[in-house]
Design an enzyme around this catalytic site. Sequence first.
Site, PDB file in Angstrom:
ATOM      1  N   THR A 139       3.075   6.914   3.301  1.00 37.48           N
ATOM      2  CA  THR A 139       3.914   7.920   4.122  1.00 37.48           C
ATOM      3  C   THR A 139       2.812   9.171   4.236  1.00 37.48           C
ATOM      4  O   THR A 139       3.060   9.583   5.462  1.00 37.48           O
ATOM      5  CB  THR A 139       5.069   8.198   3.531  1.00 37.48           C
ATOM      6  OG1 THR A 139       5.964   7.038   3.232  1.00 37.48           O
ATOM      7  CG2 THR A 139       6.026   9.254   4.439  1.00 37.48           C
ATOM      8  N   ARG A 151      -4.047  -0.560   4.367  1.00 35.39           N
ATOM      9  CA  ARG A 151      -4.270  -2.063   4.155  1.00 35.39           C
ATOM     10  C   ARG A 151      -3.017  -2.699   4.771  1.00 35.39           C
ATOM     11  O   ARG A 151      -1.744  -1.965   5.100  1.00 35.39           O
ATOM     12  CB  ARG A 151      -4.121  -2.116   2.496  1.00 35.39           C
ATOM     13  CG  ARG A 151      -5.355  -1.611   1.884  1.00 35.39           C
ATOM     14  CD  ARG A 151      -5.183  -1.735   0.529  1.00 35.39           C
ATOM     15  NE  ARG A 151      -4.001  -0.963   0.022  1.00 35.39           N
ATOM     16  CZ  ARG A 151      -3.357  -1.108  -1.062  1.00 35.39           C
ATOM     17  NH1 ARG A 151      -3.528  -2.026  -2.063  1.00 35.39           N
ATOM     18  NH2 ARG A 151      -2.459  -0.179  -1.462  1.00 35.39           N
ATOM     19  N   PHE A 187      11.061  16.048  -1.262  1.00 37.52           N
ATOM     20  CA  PHE A 187      12.194  15.386  -1.117  1.00 37.52           C
ATOM     21  C   PHE A 187      13.437  16.197  -1.205  1.00 37.52           C
ATOM     22  O   PHE A 187      13.300  17.509  -1.813  1.00 37.52           O
ATOM     23  CB  PHE A 187      12.499  14.425  -2.551  1.00 37.52           C
ATOM     24  CG  PHE A 187      11.977  12.897  -2.525  1.00 37.52           C
ATOM     25  CD1 PHE A 187      12.648  11.789  -2.697  1.00 37.52           C
ATOM     26  CD2 PHE A 187      10.526  12.970  -2.478  1.00 37.52           C
ATOM     27  CE1 PHE A 187      11.996  10.563  -2.545  1.00 37.52           C
ATOM     28  CE2 PHE A 187      10.009  11.726  -2.416  1.00 37.52           C
ATOM     29  CZ  PHE A 187      10.599  10.679  -2.349  1.00 37.52           C
ATOM     30  N   PHE A 221      -2.165   2.306  -5.516  1.00 34.40           N
ATOM     31  CA  PHE A 221      -1.426   2.845  -6.743  1.00 34.40           C
ATOM     32  C   PHE A 221      -2.156   4.108  -6.920  1.00 34.40           C
ATOM     33  O   PHE A 221      -2.749   5.016  -6.209  1.00 34.40           O
ATOM     34  CB  PHE A 221      -1.660   1.835  -8.155  1.00 34.40           C
ATOM     35  CG  PHE A 221      -1.016   0.613  -7.705  1.00 34.40           C
ATOM     36  CD1 PHE A 221       0.363   0.701  -7.167  1.00 34.40           C
ATOM     37  CD2 PHE A 221      -1.435  -0.715  -7.606  1.00 34.40           C
ATOM     38  CE1 PHE A 221       1.304  -0.512  -7.138  1.00 34.40           C
ATOM     39  CE2 PHE A 221      -0.792  -2.011  -7.528  1.00 34.40           C
ATOM     40  CZ  PHE A 221       0.378  -1.796  -7.135  1.00 34.40           C
ATOM     41  N   LYS A 273       2.460   7.522  -1.007  1.00 31.76           N
ATOM     42  CA  LYS A 273       1.149   7.644  -0.558  1.00 31.76           C
ATOM     43  C   LYS A 273       0.851   7.199   0.935  1.00 31.76           C
ATOM     44  O   LYS A 273      -0.026   8.084   1.724  1.00 31.76           O
ATOM     45  CB  LYS A 273       0.234   6.925  -1.708  1.00 31.76           C
ATOM     46  CG  LYS A 273      -1.074   6.667  -1.302  1.00 31.76           C
ATOM     47  CD  LYS A 273      -1.874   6.262  -2.684  1.00 31.76           C
ATOM     48  CE  LYS A 273      -1.479   5.118  -3.234  1.00 31.76           C
ATOM     49  NZ  LYS A 273      -1.351   3.837  -2.369  1.00 31.76           N
ATOM     50  N   LYS A 294       8.440  -4.204  -4.302  1.00 32.03           N
ATOM     51  CA  LYS A 294       8.039  -3.119  -3.657  1.00 32.03           C
ATOM     52  C   LYS A 294       8.290  -2.863  -2.382  1.00 32.03           C
ATOM     53  O   LYS A 294       8.543  -1.529  -1.834  1.00 32.03           O
ATOM     54  CB  LYS A 294       6.209  -3.376  -3.517  1.00 32.03           C
ATOM     55  CG  LYS A 294       5.500  -2.199  -2.964  1.00 32.03           C
ATOM     56  CD  LYS A 294       4.059  -2.398  -3.051  1.00 32.03           C
ATOM     57  CE  LYS A 294       3.135  -1.288  -2.643  1.00 32.03           C
ATOM     58  NZ  LYS A 294       3.127  -1.317  -1.270  1.00 32.03           N
ATOM     59  N   TRP A 303       7.740  13.131   5.753  1.00 35.25           N
ATOM     60  CA  TRP A 303       8.669  12.001   5.968  1.00 35.25           C
ATOM     61  C   TRP A 303      10.052  12.537   6.847  1.00 35.25           C
ATOM     62  O   TRP A 303      10.602  11.746   7.523  1.00 35.25           O
ATOM     63  CB  TRP A 303       9.275  11.969   4.448  1.00 35.25           C
ATOM     64  CG  TRP A 303      10.480  10.747   4.322  1.00 35.25           C
ATOM     65  CD1 TRP A 303      10.220   9.418   4.333  1.00 35.25           C
ATOM     66  CD2 TRP A 303      12.018  10.836   4.281  1.00 35.25           C
ATOM     67  NE1 TRP A 303      11.444   8.866   4.279  1.00 35.25           N
ATOM     68  CE2 TRP A 303      12.402   9.885   4.368  1.00 35.25           C
ATOM     69  CE3 TRP A 303      12.940  12.212   4.432  1.00 35.25           C
ATOM     70  CZ2 TRP A 303      13.947   9.508   4.175  1.00 35.25           C
ATOM     71  CZ3 TRP A 303      14.132  12.093   4.362  1.00 35.25           C
ATOM     72  CH2 TRP A 303      14.708  10.644   4.294  1.00 35.25           C
ATOM     73  N   ALA A 361      -4.603  -2.978  -5.880  1.00 37.88           N
ATOM     74  CA  ALA A 361      -5.194  -2.122  -6.672  1.00 37.88           C
ATOM     75  C   ALA A 361      -5.363  -2.359  -8.192  1.00 37.88           C
ATOM     76  O   ALA A 361      -6.164  -1.951  -8.888  1.00 37.88           O
ATOM     77  CB  ALA A 361      -5.411  -0.725  -6.320  1.00 37.88           C
TER      78      ALA A 361
END
Length: 558
Positions: free
Chosen positions: A75, A96, A383, A303, A73, A107, A411, A275
């Site tokens: 990224t 954030r 991906f 999230f 998210k 994480k 990415w 969140a």
Amino acid sequence: MPQQTDIEIARDAKKAPIVEIGQRLGIGAEDMIPYGHDKAKVRQGFIQDLNGRENGKLILVTAVSPTPAGEGKTTTTVGLGDGLNRIGKQAMICIREASLGPNFGMKGGAAGGGFAQIVPMEDMNLHFTGDFHAITSAHALLSAMIDNHIYWGNAEDIDTRRVVWRRVVDMNDRALRQITTSLGGVSNGFPRETGFDITVASEVMAILCLARDLDDLETRLGRIIVAYRRDKSPVYARDIKAQGAMAVLLKDALQPNLVQTLEQNPAFVHGGPFANIAHGCNSVMATTTALKLADYVVTEAGFGADLGAEKFMDIKCRKAGLEPAAVVIVATIRALKMNGGVAKEALTQEDVAAVERGCANLGRHIENVKSFGVPVVVAINHFVADTDVEVAAVQSYSEGHGVEAIVSRHWAEGGAGAETLAQKVAELADSGAAHFAPLYPDEMPLFEKIVTVAKRIYRADEVLADAKIRNQLKEWEAAGYGNLPVCMAKTQYSFSTDPNLRGAPTGHSVPLREVRLSAGAGFVVAICGEIMTMPGLPRHPAAESIHLNDKGDIEGLF
């Protein structure tokens, strides 16, 4: 395609001096407080002078329910911001700050990934500009002043059994969830039971992220309810004269942090409530300032959309008077497979049926976000193992829900890989199709607000709450807090309160374990199921692999 790790890519970045980044936004050097050459805070006075300027378009990036496979998210938020700038739009990013607890836990960092990152990555994932330390210190000051007030005569007649202000630390430490303080004799005070939450769950964090300016910050700090008297009347932080000193500790932390992407585009990184246990959005100060400086502002909420996006809409936008122009829901083929029942070890194998099953989770999020009256696009974060037929299945499913799903390769390719997504997002934002409205009105009773979120967003059949909780909510309504929004504390891994129930479950119940009044922040926290406001470390935390190499560089951050 990146062959380097995220930290290696970030370390090789060609960063512009932060003063140059600010000057491109119209921020003079005198209005920035540099922290080295690559990060700076923006002065409060400059921000106040922006009042009256027209706002740009606000774009929210959210996601499907998270899985161990990863969704990307942040990224995507960074890649989209770079993509918008590449197609000639003036765009800023607002995300954030990272918490040390999850950085050293499971994480990892929170600065993006691959060639869609914000730098300086190491600083952002560690102490950065000290904002979290300031929040922890301000919270600790209030904790100390409460016990000190009781020790020196208790002029406010605090019932020591009803002190509701817990302590915080910015680290995952399950041993601190429930503790006893003031042991060791008369000179140490009156023993009582309390506990620690993680700093990102602190009401001080929420207040910093919702405050409009220093005056609003101090007023909100004064409204914090710290305890109750024997007659059950509330004791506020202002009653023990704590709010002024707390504001002093937070005066610099309130100013947004300006940094840049790998492509030297401007970004604010400021505030960091989770969140799943808090409201999950970056600061109002950063977002509203960015809206005055750029034509498009790309922000994220924590999230999946059932948590972050719902709180963004129902808490942040409601409180700050914001209206999103478009929403991006990030999905990956990998995450959809896991939501479709595939084990993590088998995610590289083509499995269209599993993708189609997992799309039920995506569909639920699409429906939920659309219910707020905001146009939606799906970003398929690409991906290398994704196959064309799997991607086509997601695109077909999304089309059936009236939205477009666009493959984004940010990415591997940076902003260039997000240009198609950026074009679509700009088109949606400029269309005027948004007719934003929160999920529930202010005047709805508190328990009904909780039920509304549970039924309309989680698709639960009912909310289970005992009489004590229901009566507590009614008491807060009688005391004038009934117009507050609710902040649901719930597992991020499922629409239900069972983290193992993936996909799009129905027919479940939401057990309401506890409610907390955050009078300063301006919401009621509803703690559901087994969610913890102090996380623990996993069996093998990321900290085991984080170290300094022979050159003194940090290794292991991701």
